[in-house]
Design an enzyme around this catalytic site. Structure first.
Site, short mmCIF file in Angstrom:
data_model
loop_
_atom_site.label_atom_id
_atom_site.label_comp_id
_atom_site.label_asym_id
_atom_site.label_seq_id
_atom_site.Cartn_x
_atom_site.Cartn_y
_atom_site.Cartn_z
N ASP A 180 -4.62 10.27 12.81
CA ASP A 180 -5.01 9.86 11.44
C ASP A 180 -5.87 8.60 11.50
OD1 ASP A 180 -3.29 9.23 8.28
OD2 ASP A 180 -5.19 10.17 8.73
N VAL A 190 4.53 0.91 1.74
CA VAL A 190 4.71 -0.29 2.57
C VAL A 190 4.96 -1.49 1.67
CG1 VAL A 190 3.71 -1.77 4.35
CG2 VAL A 190 3.21 0.68 4.34
N LYS A 241 7.98 -0.24 5.94
CA LYS A 241 7.47 1.06 5.51
C LYS A 241 8.64 1.95 5.12
CE LYS A 241 4.67 4.98 7.08
NZ LYS A 241 3.88 5.52 8.19
N GLN A 261 2.55 9.17 4.10
CA GLN A 261 3.79 9.09 4.85
C GLN A 261 4.83 8.19 4.19
OE1 GLN A 261 4.28 11.00 7.55
NE2 GLN A 261 2.24 11.82 7.16
N GLY A 294 0.83 -1.20 0.00
CA GLY A 294 0.00 0.00 0.00
C GLY A 294 0.86 1.25 0.00
#
Length: 706
Positions: free
Chosen positions: A515, A404, A418, A401, A397
């Site tokens: 978030d 991943v 990540k 930020q 995904g």
């Protein structure tokens, strides 16, 4: 003499390869418009999704450009002259009208029903003597304003100076603005008689105004329009995105945003919104290519390679006759290898230090409770091997930020890596502090941070792998094998609330997630909740009630109170959780452009249904079929309280978690009692629910239990 002759030959041959790179002609820039479409009007480049001519050339009518006879482009949907279009910043500069107090019309509704809105890089500016100018919306709510007084030497203002004497400025509010009107008031100081002069007010691009503004009374009276920056976006529903899966040169962020945002990957340039619009950059045709003088630059897709010059190799072979010359050659090669290895080691050390590795080690070494082993520091080689050099096929995904990747360590353990975006060095201590805190969090419903790596250009974070994707995909993508039942929805809500309650109340330092959304809620192999993505999270001291930051978040989940004040509190997480609760109840997305204009926001639609006693109009069919009336109303009331526009009136996450746990316990006890009765009396007949709700435009919901 032999060694002297050898070195002379080496220095003569050294510059040969440099001529190869400089001789290459620079490739023309890639096209920014669609094929067979005009790419410019006058001096203005027109990139897709904007276009001129046939409707094939632009995305839709909002982006159509008309090139007038004077070679000036006009945006058809708002009829304003275009000065510049930026694909990188998603902005368009236009000539915008100036409001004049001597005219009766000072309203601006130019951008309504378009994908354009006024950028925050503009300033609301007013010019006049003893003047107050206001910027208001069409509900007469003032958005901002400023005042200016007269100077001793009227009509004169220093270059670039707008400090309240004959001229004033104020910033544009941090909200989406597509229309406004302008009003003027006179200050009427005693003894002054300047109120009859015309006053001027306008939005203007800050940078242009600072460079062009000189003497207002001599020049502004001749202005009818000034440059203004507009933001624009492409909503995901208006574009077929299937082509993105077949390209490796473009990176897009649309899963967490209601609009499309694309970039050409490193090593490519062009228009990322066109099919095959990003073209490889020929680094070898650019001055200063990263190859040493005795190497030949060879261009590759997205990068380049430096290879030895074959003529130099031939010369070295000819000159390398004899053991003495061969030994010297080996010495030179060894010396070069040594330099390369030392450079790589030094580079890794610099990256480790720059990304906060030393600072993190100091934090971990200072811990005395045995938590040092909880956060492992990986090396870049280990994670490159685990992710197959971050192969695009390993991507799980992408978000604001970072990206991943799925990986596997040498011991067979599956991980999620990540790859963060570049970290601002001014925020390095905050980033390291977050890693230390998250490495000590142990909660069954929070994704476990296994470690990190600081030897790369951007920090890498290593998490446990969660196999069943996000709650967003589970709710909104059809899952015929295991659809989300009412029991699963209720359990997921309780587990998310429990995790947030732990972060707010039970962690060593309170943590605001900042978030919360269904794409950041993962589901493990048993569809248990794992709260993830702490990239924007903040830890706060026990005596602190909020953090003041630049507004960040996702449309549809963002706390309106935080949006207005820039102060994020624990109640901001509560609001976002309320949106997730409504998603669980309705199965609908937080923002949906397919709904009617008043219902595009799921929160607004849900609150309206609650207030008008027609909750069944919005509930998911499976929720109505499987859930009990009292359970559904209890969850809906919790969601409504979480979504209160006033933060102080919202419950805490601890209170929400306790209420949801109580509903879950009562439900389980009821099931146990029902099973006991069925076994005792061997009942086989299934009775119909006591309440029957049909979702129509004229139906009414069941009574509110409050």
């Amino acid at each position: 003499m032999v060694y002297q002759w050898l070195f002379q030959m080496i220095f003569l041959l050294w510059p040969l390869s440099s001529s190869y790179s400089s001789a290459l002609a620079k490739a023309p820039p890639p096209p920014l418009s669609k094929p067979n479409c005009l790419s410019s009007c006058g001096d203005v480049i027109i990139p897709f999704p904007f276009g001129m001519g046939a409707n094939y050339c632009y995305l839709n009518d909002s982006f159509a450009i008309d090139c007038k006879s004077n070679n000036k482009p006009f945006l058809r949907s708002i009829n304003l002259e275009v000065l510049n279009i930026s694909l990188t910043d998603l902005t368009i500069r236009v000539q915008h009208p100036v409001s004049n107090s001597c005219l009766t019309i000072n309203e601006t509704k130019i951008l309504e029903n378009t994908p354009f809105y006024y950028s925050h890089s503009n300033k609301f500016t007013s010019i006049g003597c003893n003047n107050i100018a206001f910027m208001s919306d069409f509900n007469n709510s003032r958005l901002g304003g400023c005042s200016s007084i007269c100077s001793d030497e009227r009509g004169k203002t220093e270059f670039g100076d707008c400090n309240g004497i004959n001229c004033c400025q104020t910033t544009v509010p941090w909200k989406i603005i597509q229309s406004f009107n302008t009003s003027f008031e006179a200050m009427n100081f005693e003894g002054e008689n300047y109120t009859q002069e015309c006053k001027y007010a306008f939005l203007v691009e800050t940078e242009w105004f600072d460079n062009e503004f000189t003497y207002p009374d001599e020049f502004v009276q001749n202005w009818t329009q000034v440059p203004v920056v507009l933001d624009w976006n492409i909503f995901n529903s208006s574009l077929d995105l299937s082509w993105r899966e077949h390209r490796s040169s473009t990176e897009c962020y649309d899963e967490v945003l209601p609009f499309l945002l694309c970039f050409c990957r490193t090593g490519y340039e062009g228009n990322p919104y066109l099919l095959d619009g990003c073209h490889d950059i020929d680094e070898c045709a650019t001055n200063g290519a990263a190859c040493e003088r005795h190497m030949i630059c060879k261009n590759t897709n997205g990068s380049h390679r430096c290879i030895p010059h074959k003529d130099a190799n031939v010369s070295i072979i000819i000159l390398g006759i004899g053991t003495g010359l061969g030994g010297l050659l080996l010495l030179i090669v060894g010396w070069r290898l040594c330099i390369i290895i030392l450079k790589r080691i030094k580079r890794k050390e610099e990256l480790f230090k720059r990304n906060g590795g030393l600072l993190l080690q100091q934090h971990l070494n200072s811990l005395i409770d045995g938590s040092v082993d909880r956060c492992r520091i990986f090396n870049s080689k280990e994670l490159n091997k685990a992710t197959d050099n971050f192969n695009v096929n390993r991507i799980l995904g992408q978000g604001g930020q970072g990206t991943v990747y799925k990986g596997m360590l040498a011991d067979g353990k599956v991980i999620a890596v990540k790859k963060s975006k570049l970290v601002d060095e001014s925020k390095l201590k905050e980033f390291v502090n977050e890693v230390v805190i998250l490495s000590q969090i142990h909660h069954r419903n929070v994704v476990k941070l296994l470690g990190c790596c600081f030897e790369t250009e951007a920090p890498l974070l290593v998490y446990e792998f969660i196999p069943n994707g996000t709650l967003f995909h589970y709710l909104h993508d059809e899952n015929e094998e295991l659809p989300p039942t009412w029991d699963m929805r209720l359990r997921i809500a309780s587990e998310v609330a429990g995790a947030l309650s732990y972060l707010h109340s039970a962690a060593s330092l309170p943590i605001y997630h900042r978030d919360i959304k269904s794409t950041n809620i993962l589901l493990d192999d048993k569809y248990r909740v794992k709260l993830a993505d702490f990239g924007t999270s903040r830890s706060v001291a026990m005596d602190e009630t909020h953090v003041t930051t630049r507004v960040q978040g996702t449309f549809g989940y963002l706390d309106p109170e935080y949006f207005r004040s820039s102060q994020f509190t624990d109640k901001s997480d509560v609001y976002s959780f309320g949106v997730v609760l409504v998603e669980l109840l309705t199965g609908q997305k937080p923002i949906c452009l397919m709904r009617s204009e008043g219902s595009r926001s799921l929160v607004t639609y849900f609150i309206a249904c609650m207030e008008e006693n027609r909750l069944c109009d919005i509930l998911h069919a499976q929720v109505i079929k499987q859930g009990k009336q009292e359970e559904i109303m209890a969850i809906a009331n919790i969601a409504s309280r979480c979504l209160n526009p006033v933060g102080k009136k919202r419950p805490t996450m601890k209170e929400v978690a306790v209420e949801l746990e109580a509903i879950l316990v009562a439900k389980n006890e009821s099931k146990m009692l029902q099973n006991f009765v069925e076994i005792e009396y061997r009942e086989t007949e299934v009775t119909e629910p006591s309440w029957n709700v049909v979702s129509t435009s004229t139906s009414t919901s069941f009574e509110d239990t409050n």
